[in-house]
Every structure is written in structure tokens, then in C-alpha cells.
Design a protein around this motif. Structure first.
Motif, PDB file in Angstrom:
ATOM      1  N   LEU A   1       0.811  -1.215   0.000  1.00  0.00           N
ATOM      2  CA  LEU A   1       0.000   0.000   0.000  1.00  0.00           C
ATOM      3  C   LEU A   1       0.844   1.263   0.000  1.00  0.00           C
ATOM      4  O   LEU A   1       0.313   2.369  -0.042  1.00  0.00           O
ATOM      5  CB  LEU A   1      -0.932   0.015   1.216  1.00  0.00           C
ATOM      6  N   PHE A   2       2.172   1.113   0.064  1.00  0.00           N
ATOM      7  CA  PHE A   2       3.046   2.286   0.040  1.00  0.00           C
ATOM      8  C   PHE A   2       2.803   3.106  -1.217  1.00  0.00           C
ATOM      9  O   PHE A   2       2.928   4.310  -1.219  1.00  0.00           O
ATOM     10  CB  PHE A   2       4.517   1.860   0.072  1.00  0.00           C
ATOM     11  N   LEU A   3       2.483   2.420  -2.298  1.00  0.00           N
ATOM     12  CA  LEU A   3       2.277   3.090  -3.578  1.00  0.00           C
ATOM     13  C   LEU A   3       0.971   2.612  -4.182  1.00  0.00           C
ATOM     14  O   LEU A   3       0.626   1.447  -4.071  1.00  0.00           O
ATOM     15  CB  LEU A   3       3.428   2.776  -4.543  1.00  0.00           C
ATOM     16  N   THR A   4       0.250   3.510  -4.817  1.00  0.00           N
ATOM     17  CA  THR A   4      -1.007   3.165  -5.474  1.00  0.00           C
ATOM     18  C   THR A   4      -0.856   3.401  -6.965  1.00  0.00           C
ATOM     19  O   THR A   4      -0.553   4.507  -7.396  1.00  0.00           O
ATOM     20  CB  THR A   4      -2.161   4.038  -4.940  1.00  0.00           C
TER      21      THR A   4
ATOM     22  N   GLN B   1       8.461 -10.994  -1.527  1.00  0.00           N
ATOM     23  CA  GLN B   1       7.011 -10.849  -1.671  1.00  0.00           C
ATOM     24  C   GLN B   1       6.730  -9.965  -2.884  1.00  0.00           C
ATOM     25  O   GLN B   1       6.612  -8.747  -2.769  1.00  0.00           O
ATOM     26  CB  GLN B   1       6.412 -10.232  -0.403  1.00  0.00           C
ATOM     27  N   PRO B   2       6.645 -10.535  -4.074  1.00  0.00           N
ATOM     28  CA  PRO B   2       6.544  -9.730  -5.305  1.00  0.00           C
ATOM     29  C   PRO B   2       5.284  -8.874  -5.404  1.00  0.00           C
ATOM     30  O   PRO B   2       5.236  -7.957  -6.217  1.00  0.00           O
ATOM     31  CB  PRO B   2       6.583 -10.785  -6.420  1.00  0.00           C
ATOM     32  N   ASP B   3       4.256  -9.162  -4.587  1.00  0.00           N
ATOM     33  CA  ASP B   3       3.066  -8.312  -4.612  1.00  0.00           C
ATOM     34  C   ASP B   3       3.320  -6.960  -3.945  1.00  0.00           C
ATOM     35  O   ASP B   3       2.559  -6.013  -4.155  1.00  0.00           O
ATOM     36  CB  ASP B   3       1.896  -9.006  -3.907  1.00  0.00           C
ATOM     37  N   ALA B   4       4.367  -6.890  -3.141  1.00  0.00           N
ATOM     38  CA  ALA B   4       4.704  -5.636  -2.468  1.00  0.00           C
ATOM     39  C   ALA B   4       5.589  -4.792  -3.384  1.00  0.00           C
ATOM     40  O   ALA B   4       6.571  -5.281  -3.939  1.00  0.00           O
ATOM     41  CB  ALA B   4       5.424  -5.919  -1.154  1.00  0.00           C
ATOM     42  N   ILE B   5       5.214  -3.517  -3.546  1.00  0.00           N
ATOM     43  CA  ILE B   5       5.947  -2.607  -4.427  1.00  0.00           C
ATOM     44  C   ILE B   5       6.666  -1.566  -3.581  1.00  0.00           C
ATOM     45  O   ILE B   5       6.072  -0.962  -2.689  1.00  0.00           O
ATOM     46  CB  ILE B   5       4.987  -1.924  -5.422  1.00  0.00           C
ATOM     47  N   PHE B   6       7.951  -1.363  -3.868  1.00  0.00           N
ATOM     48  CA  PHE B   6       8.772  -0.433  -3.105  1.00  0.00           C
ATOM     49  C   PHE B   6       9.354   0.643  -4.017  1.00  0.00           C
ATOM     50  O   PHE B   6       9.555   0.419  -5.219  1.00  0.00           O
ATOM     51  CB  PHE B   6       9.935  -1.176  -2.434  1.00  0.00           C
ATOM     52  N   VAL B   7       9.644   1.790  -3.427  1.00  0.00           N
ATOM     53  CA  VAL B   7      10.399   2.835  -4.114  1.00  0.00           C
ATOM     54  C   VAL B   7      11.628   3.127  -3.258  1.00  0.00           C
ATOM     55  O   VAL B   7      11.518   3.394  -2.066  1.00  0.00           O
ATOM     56  CB  VAL B   7       9.556   4.108  -4.349  1.00  0.00           C
TER      57      VAL B   7
END
Length: 288
Positions: free
Chosen positions: A16-19, A77-83
Motif C-alpha cells: 500500500l506504500f504506492l497506489t 514478496q513480489p506483490d509488495a511494491i517499493f520505491v
């Protein structure tokens, strides 16, 4: 079991960090920042533009503030998106790997990101600052830029917006900034009347407008610069309701003052007439 559930929950929150904004083109997609991990470069609510058709071999890895900022799927966890900022790059068995770090985090992340997990690199972002509230209406100034914005301030007295701008991302040749300003906040009769100053010196800019906003675009070199955007007309210092109230009070006081002045004159005239009639009567009686 508890640890597994906890890790899944953390991964979900990280996602949820990024939408993702589905309206962007295939080569450029947008995300909304929802974490403080990249401060001061990004704040919560910033909208980043990510270029997806990048050659991973050209991603530049270096410590803050020079390394490219990349968006990627978490290695576990590839569903998690990071910047994160790419701070180190390695190559093994035909694959590039990136060491990453949040600008606000004290230590690098505990993983390496393989090239197949990379979504793209950040090339620009937009941020909104609140310039103030008048008549219960909030006025916001918005930037779209590839540089870091800080120390925003709006001055009614000086009719200007000022902020600091630092560097630029993705190894761009120049920094750019497009500022959106509500006309009800700060404006000019002509687009040519605006002044844009970099460290106190006027610079070239491009200005466009619609019915409600002015858009000012300019470029800058790599370093920390102070920017001033100066208009000719500014939102009233006092809200309309206050101005009407003040005007009503002033008008009332003026009426009261005029009445008192008129009453004083009338009383003086009556006194003069009484004195005159008294003298006439006195003369009349003296004759008899």
C-alpha cells in the motif's frame, strides 16, 4: 504460523506504500507515495512518474542524492511494491542486482533486487503545498518537477512564492519545474508580467493559463537554488466578510460623527438665536 501471518500483513501494508495509476501510458506510470521512507526527496501524497522502458544497465547506482530512484517488486514478496534509491549495482550470471536504500532510512535494505523485479525508475513527481486559507477556502500550489522542493513560503505582502530547489533525478541534463498557481491567490494581468528569479536573478520562463490557474515552467542547473515567483495582484489580506464588517463599522461611526457635528451646530445656532432675542428684548424694555 504467527510469524508467517505477521510477515504477510507487513507485505500487504508495504504494497500500500504506492497506489498504481492506471490512466498513465505504458511507458510512464504513476504511483502515490504513502510512506516516509524516501524523505526528504518524497513526502507522503507525492505522485511520482515512473519510466518503465528503461535499460537496467543504464540505471545509475550511488548514495543519496545522486543514485537513480527505482520502483520494484519486493524480492521475496513480489506483490509488495517499493520505491528506493539504487546505491550499488552488481552483475552476476547475466543479471544485474541492485542494493537499495530509503533516503530516510539509516541503513540499506536487507536484500538485493534482481533486474527482473524492476518496474522502472522515477523521472519526475508532483507535490502540493497549502499556501493558506481565506474565506474558508484552501489555496494550493502544485509542482511537477524532477528536483527536490523544500522551504515553500507564500507572502501576501510581497506578492510572491518562494522555495528552494535541489538537484534533479534520473541523471537528467537539466532540472525542470512546472508550478501551478491559483489565480485567486496570485496573478498577473499579462503572462509577461510574471517574474521568476533564481538566486535573485531574473530567468527565462514559459507561462500558460486557463480560467482558474497559471502554469509557470522553467529549467535550472544542478545545485541548491532559491526560486522566487512574483506576481502583481494578490489575494486580499482580509477576507471579504471582514472587509464588509470593517466598512460597516466605519460607515456607522461616520454617520454618528456627522450627527454629533450637526447637533453641535444646531445647538450653537439655537444658543446664538436665544442670545440675539435676549438682547432685542432687553433693548425693547430699556426704551420703556
Amino acid at each position: 504460523m504467527k510469524r508467517s501471518v505477521c510477515f504477510m500483513l507487513i507485505s500487504f501494508l508495504v504494497a500500500l506504500f504506492l497506489t498504481l495509476n492506471a490512466n498513465a501510458s505504458p511507458e510512464y506510470i504513476q504511483f502515490v507515495i504513502a510512506s516516509f521512507s524516501m524523505r526528504p526527496t518524497f513526502e507522503v501524497g507525492d505522485v511520482i512518474t515512473v519510466q518503465t522502458d528503461v535499460n537496467v544497465s543504464e540505471i545509475y547506482a550511488a548514495p543519496y542524492p545522486d543514485g537513480d530512484i527505482i520502483v520494484f517488486h519486493h524480492p521475496i514478496q513480489p506483490d509488495a511494491i517499493f520505491v528506493r534509491r539504487a546505491i550499488q549495482k552488481s552483475y552476476a550470471n547475466g543479471t544485474y542486482y541492485f542494493q537499495t536504500k530509503g533516503d530516510a532510512n539509516p541503513n540499506p535494505d536487507g536484500w538485493e533486487v534482481p533486474e527482473e523485479n524492476i518496474i522502472g525508475k522515477v523521472i519526475a513527481y508532483s507535490r502540493t503545498h497549502n499556501a493558506g486559507t481565506w474565506n474558508d477556502i484552501a489555496y494550493n500550489v502544485t509542482w511537477y518537477t524532477n528536483s527536490t522542493i523544500s522551504n515553500f513560503n507564500f507572502s501576501q505582502l510581497d506578492k510572491l512564492i518562494t522555495f528552494d530547489i535541489t538537484g534533479y533525478m534520473s541523471q537528467a541534463e537539466n532540472g525542470f519545474c512546472n508550478v501551478t498557481i491559483p489565480k485567486n491567490l496570485l496573478r498577473c494581468e499579462s503572462l509577461y508580467e510574471w517574474q521568476v528569479r533564481l538566486n535573485g536573478t531574473n530567468i527565462a520562463y514559459t507561462a500558460t493559463q486557463n480560467d482558474t490557474h497559471t502554469f509557470i515552467y522553467f529549467t535550472h542547473s544542478y545545485s541548491t537554488q532559491n526560486i522566487q515567483i512574483i506576481g502583481t495582484e494578490v489575494i486580499p489580506e482580509f477576507p471579504t466578510v471582514v472587509l464588509l464588517s470593517v466598512l460597516t463599522v466605519v460607515t456607522t461611526l461616520n454617520i454618528v460623527f456627522m450627527k454629533r457635528k450637526l447637533n453641535t451646530k444646531l445647538r450653537q445656532r439655537l444658543t446664538d438665536k436665544k442670545r440675539k432675542y435676549s438682547e432685542i428684548n432687553k433693548r425693547f424694555y430699556e426704551q420703556f
